[in-house]
Design an enzyme around this catalytic site. Sequence first.
Site, PDB file in Angstrom:
ATOM      1  CG  ASP A 220      -0.373   0.205   2.526  1.00 31.00           C
ATOM      2  OD1 ASP A 220       0.861   0.410   2.608  1.00 31.00           O
ATOM      3  OD2 ASP A 220      -1.128   0.197   3.527  1.00 31.00           O
TER       4      ASP A 220
ATOM      5  N   GLY B   7       2.539  -4.313   8.375  1.00 33.74           N
ATOM      6  CA  GLY B   7       2.603  -5.668   7.825  1.00 33.74           C
ATOM      7  C   GLY B   7       1.463  -6.544   8.309  1.00 33.74           C
TER       8      GLY B   7
ATOM      9  N   GLY C 146      -2.117  -5.864   8.550  1.00 30.96           N
ATOM     10  CA  GLY C 146      -3.339  -5.920   7.742  1.00 30.96           C
ATOM     11  C   GLY C 146      -3.138  -6.680   6.444  1.00 30.96           C
TER      12      GLY C 146
ATOM     13  CG  HIS D 239       8.823 -28.865  10.293  1.00 31.27           C
ATOM     14  ND1 HIS D 239       8.392 -28.419  11.519  1.00 31.27           N
ATOM     15  CD2 HIS D 239      10.130 -29.160  10.430  1.00 31.27           C
ATOM     16  CE1 HIS D 239       9.405 -28.425  12.365  1.00 31.27           C
ATOM     17  NE2 HIS D 239      10.477 -28.876  11.735  1.00 31.27           N
TER      18      HIS D 239
HETATM   19  C1  RB5 Z   1      -2.346   2.530   6.430  1.00 35.90           C
HETATM   20  O1  RB5 Z   1      -2.320   3.745   7.090  1.00 35.90           O
HETATM   21  C2  RB5 Z   1      -2.136   1.403   7.410  1.00 35.90           C
HETATM   22  O2  RB5 Z   1      -3.307   1.135   8.103  1.00 35.90           O
HETATM   23  C3  RB5 Z   1      -1.674   0.157   6.689  1.00 35.90           C
HETATM   24  O3  RB5 Z   1      -0.494   0.448   5.986  1.00 35.90           O
HETATM   25  C4  RB5 Z   1      -1.338  -1.047   7.544  1.00 35.90           C
HETATM   26  O4  RB5 Z   1      -0.455  -0.712   8.572  1.00 35.90           O
HETATM   27  C5  RB5 Z   1      -2.472  -1.840   8.033  1.00 35.90           C
HETATM   28  O5  RB5 Z   1      -2.324  -2.884   8.703  1.00 35.90           O
END
Ligand code: RB5
Length: 143
Positions: free
Chosen positions: A8, A69, A71, A134
Site C-alpha cells: 500500500d 505488515g 493488515g 513439518h
Molecule cells: C495505512 O495507514 C495502514 O493502516 C496500513 O499500511 C497497515 O499498517 C495496516 O495494517
Amino acid sequence: MKIAIGNDHAGVEMKNMLVKFIEDKFGYEVINIGTDTEDSVDYPLYGRKVAQLVASKEADKGIVICGTGIGISIAANKVKGVRAALCKDVYTAEMTRKHNDANVLALGARTTSLDEAIDIANVWLTTDFEGGRHQRRVEMIEG
Ligand code: RB5
C-alpha cells in the site's frame, strides 16, 4: 523464480528497494502489483492480489508490505494455499521458511528499517523448507 510483490502507500519506498535488491542479487523476475505513489490505497486489495498470484503458481513466492505488515498479511492469509508470515527479524524469517514453508513474506514499512528488511528478505528467499515432520503440520493448516 518469480516473486510477486505488493504494497500500500506506506510501503512504496521499501518495495522499490526490495525490487532492486531481488533483481540485482538474485536475478529473479519481480511482478510488482503494488501502488507506486503515496496516495492512500486499501491494503487488502494488494494482499489478496499477491496471494492469488502465489496460489495460482503465477508466482513462486510473494512479498507484501503495509505500515505494520499486519493488515496485508491477514488479507493474504485469506487465500487458500497461502501461508503469509509477518517477520520483524531474521530468525523468524528463517524459521518460517524451515518450519512453516511460508510462501508469502509480510513486512511492516513503519516498524522495520530498510536495512532490516533487506536482511529479512535475503534470509527468507535463501532458506529452504525442512519438510519431514513439518510437512504434516503444514498440511494440517489447510484442514
Ligand atoms: C495505512 O495507514 C495502514 O493502516 C496500513 O499500511 C497497515 O499498517 C495496516 O495494517
